[in-house]
Motif scaffolding. Sequence first.
Motif, mmCIF file in Angstrom:
data_model
loop_
_atom_site.group_PDB
_atom_site.id
_atom_site.type_symbol
_atom_site.label_atom_id
_atom_site.label_comp_id
_atom_site.label_asym_id
_atom_site.label_seq_id
_atom_site.Cartn_x
_atom_site.Cartn_y
_atom_site.Cartn_z
ATOM 1 N N ASP A 32 -22.843 -10.460 3.208
ATOM 2 C CA ASP A 32 -22.523 -9.292 4.027
ATOM 3 C C ASP A 32 -22.309 -9.704 5.483
ATOM 4 N N LYS A 33 -22.052 -8.721 6.328
ATOM 5 C CA LYS A 33 -21.757 -8.961 7.737
ATOM 6 C C LYS A 33 -22.917 -9.672 8.442
ATOM 7 N N THR A 34 -24.130 -9.266 8.177
ATOM 8 C CA THR A 34 -25.294 -9.883 8.816
ATOM 9 C C THR A 34 -25.376 -11.364 8.473
ATOM 10 N N TYR A 35 -25.200 -11.690 7.206
ATOM 11 C CA TYR A 35 -25.234 -13.089 6.780
ATOM 12 C C TYR A 35 -24.143 -13.879 7.491
ATOM 13 N N LEU A 36 -22.951 -13.306 7.564
ATOM 14 C CA LEU A 36 -21.832 -13.972 8.214
ATOM 15 C C LEU A 36 -22.133 -14.241 9.687
ATOM 16 N N LYS A 37 -22.665 -13.233 10.383
ATOM 17 C CA LYS A 37 -22.992 -13.395 11.799
ATOM 18 C C LYS A 37 -24.049 -14.466 12.023
ATOM 19 N N GLU A 38 -25.053 -14.510 11.158
ATOM 20 C CA GLU A 38 -26.175 -15.430 11.355
ATOM 21 C C GLU A 38 -25.907 -16.853 10.872
ATOM 22 N N ASN A 39 -25.053 -17.015 9.872
ATOM 23 C CA ASN A 39 -24.900 -18.328 9.238
ATOM 24 C C ASN A 39 -23.519 -18.962 9.326
ATOM 25 N N VAL A 40 -22.534 -18.208 9.796
ATOM 26 C CA VAL A 40 -21.169 -18.728 9.771
ATOM 27 C C VAL A 40 -20.526 -18.752 11.156
ATOM 28 N N ILE A 41 -20.553 -17.631 11.843
ATOM 29 C CA ILE A 41 -19.868 -17.511 13.129
ATOM 30 C C ILE A 41 -20.469 -18.494 14.149
ATOM 31 N N GLY A 42 -19.585 -19.254 14.791
ATOM 32 C CA GLY A 42 -20.014 -20.223 15.798
ATOM 33 C C GLY A 42 -20.514 -21.543 15.227
ATOM 34 N N LYS A 43 -20.422 -21.693 13.924
ATOM 35 C CA LYS A 43 -20.887 -22.927 13.277
ATOM 36 C C LYS A 43 -19.680 -23.687 12.717
ATOM 37 N N GLN A 44 -19.870 -24.969 12.481
ATOM 38 C CA GLN A 44 -18.815 -25.808 11.896
ATOM 39 C C GLN A 44 -18.798 -25.602 10.380
ATOM 40 N N VAL A 45 -18.065 -24.591 9.933
ATOM 41 C CA VAL A 45 -18.003 -24.261 8.511
ATOM 42 C C VAL A 45 -16.546 -24.105 8.082
ATOM 43 N N GLN A 46 -16.351 -24.017 6.789
ATOM 44 C CA GLN A 46 -15.032 -23.772 6.217
ATOM 45 C C GLN A 46 -14.901 -22.271 5.959
ATOM 46 N N LEU A 47 -14.313 -21.564 6.916
ATOM 47 C CA LEU A 47 -14.122 -20.123 6.831
ATOM 48 C C LEU A 47 -12.641 -19.858 6.584
ATOM 49 N N VAL A 65 -9.341 -20.135 9.096
ATOM 50 C CA VAL A 65 -7.975 -20.572 8.819
ATOM 51 C C VAL A 65 -7.368 -19.571 7.849
ATOM 52 N N ASN A 66 -6.048 -19.513 7.798
ATOM 53 C CA ASN A 66 -5.378 -18.532 6.957
ATOM 54 C C ASN A 66 -4.680 -19.209 5.785
ATOM 55 N N PHE A 67 -5.200 -18.969 4.573
ATOM 56 C CA PHE A 67 -4.586 -19.430 3.329
ATOM 57 C C PHE A 67 -4.360 -18.183 2.482
ATOM 58 N N ASN A 68 -3.144 -17.694 2.413
ATOM 59 C CA ASN A 68 -2.821 -16.460 1.708
ATOM 60 C C ASN A 68 -2.926 -16.663 0.197
ATOM 61 N N VAL A 69 -3.920 -16.052 -0.419
ATOM 62 C CA VAL A 69 -4.170 -16.220 -1.853
ATOM 63 C C VAL A 69 -3.022 -15.696 -2.712
ATOM 64 N N VAL A 70 -2.260 -14.735 -2.218
ATOM 65 C CA VAL A 70 -1.162 -14.161 -2.979
ATOM 66 C C VAL A 70 -0.029 -15.182 -3.174
ATOM 67 N N GLN A 71 0.012 -16.206 -2.346
ATOM 68 C CA GLN A 71 1.076 -17.203 -2.431
ATOM 69 C C GLN A 71 0.839 -18.261 -3.497
ATOM 70 N N GLY A 72 -0.123 -18.050 -4.378
ATOM 71 C CA GLY A 72 -0.326 -18.857 -5.577
ATOM 72 C C GLY A 72 -0.357 -20.357 -5.394
ATOM 73 N N ASP A 73 0.773 -21.017 -5.713
ATOM 74 C CA ASP A 73 0.824 -22.480 -5.659
ATOM 75 C C ASP A 73 0.576 -23.011 -4.256
ATOM 76 N N GLU A 74 1.109 -22.326 -3.248
ATOM 77 C CA GLU A 74 0.877 -22.761 -1.861
ATOM 78 C C GLU A 74 -0.616 -22.670 -1.523
ATOM 79 N N PHE A 75 -1.263 -21.610 -1.982
ATOM 80 C CA PHE A 75 -2.704 -21.455 -1.774
ATOM 81 C C PHE A 75 -3.456 -22.614 -2.416
#
Length: 126
Positions: A32-47, A65-75
């Motif tokens: 959830d949002k709380t987990y994201l704020k506490e464990n992801v934002i501002g850290k060196q992670v793969q988001l 980073v932006n990887f569009n899942v709808v683009q199938g093979d490119e994703f």
Amino acid sequence: MKSKYHLLTFLLSLSLFFGCQSQQEAKITKIDKTYLKENVIGKQVQLVDVRTAEEYEVGRIGDAVNFNVVQGDEFLEQIKTLDKSKPVYLYCKAGGRSNRAAELLKAEGFTQIFDYSGGYNDWVQE
């Protein structure tokens, strides 16, 4: 001769058992949002933002980073740039596409997958 066969069978069984034990099982964890704020934002992670480029340009979470899942093979090509041994955090607009992306990552051998099910819509709400 029979005892050598039993010993060989026993050793093979042991190696299969312990070989399988060392592999980490893939797991998709909803966050959830709380987990994201506490464990992801501002850290060196793969988001990874799995929305379209247009949606991403309007706004994104942290250093995603932006990887569009709808683009199938490119994703599938884009996720090859990620480190499978490290956690991957995914989000989309509301949870549907990130869930699909999580399943694709799991199928590709990623084992630590975190899906922000609220998505960008939840993120921008106060």
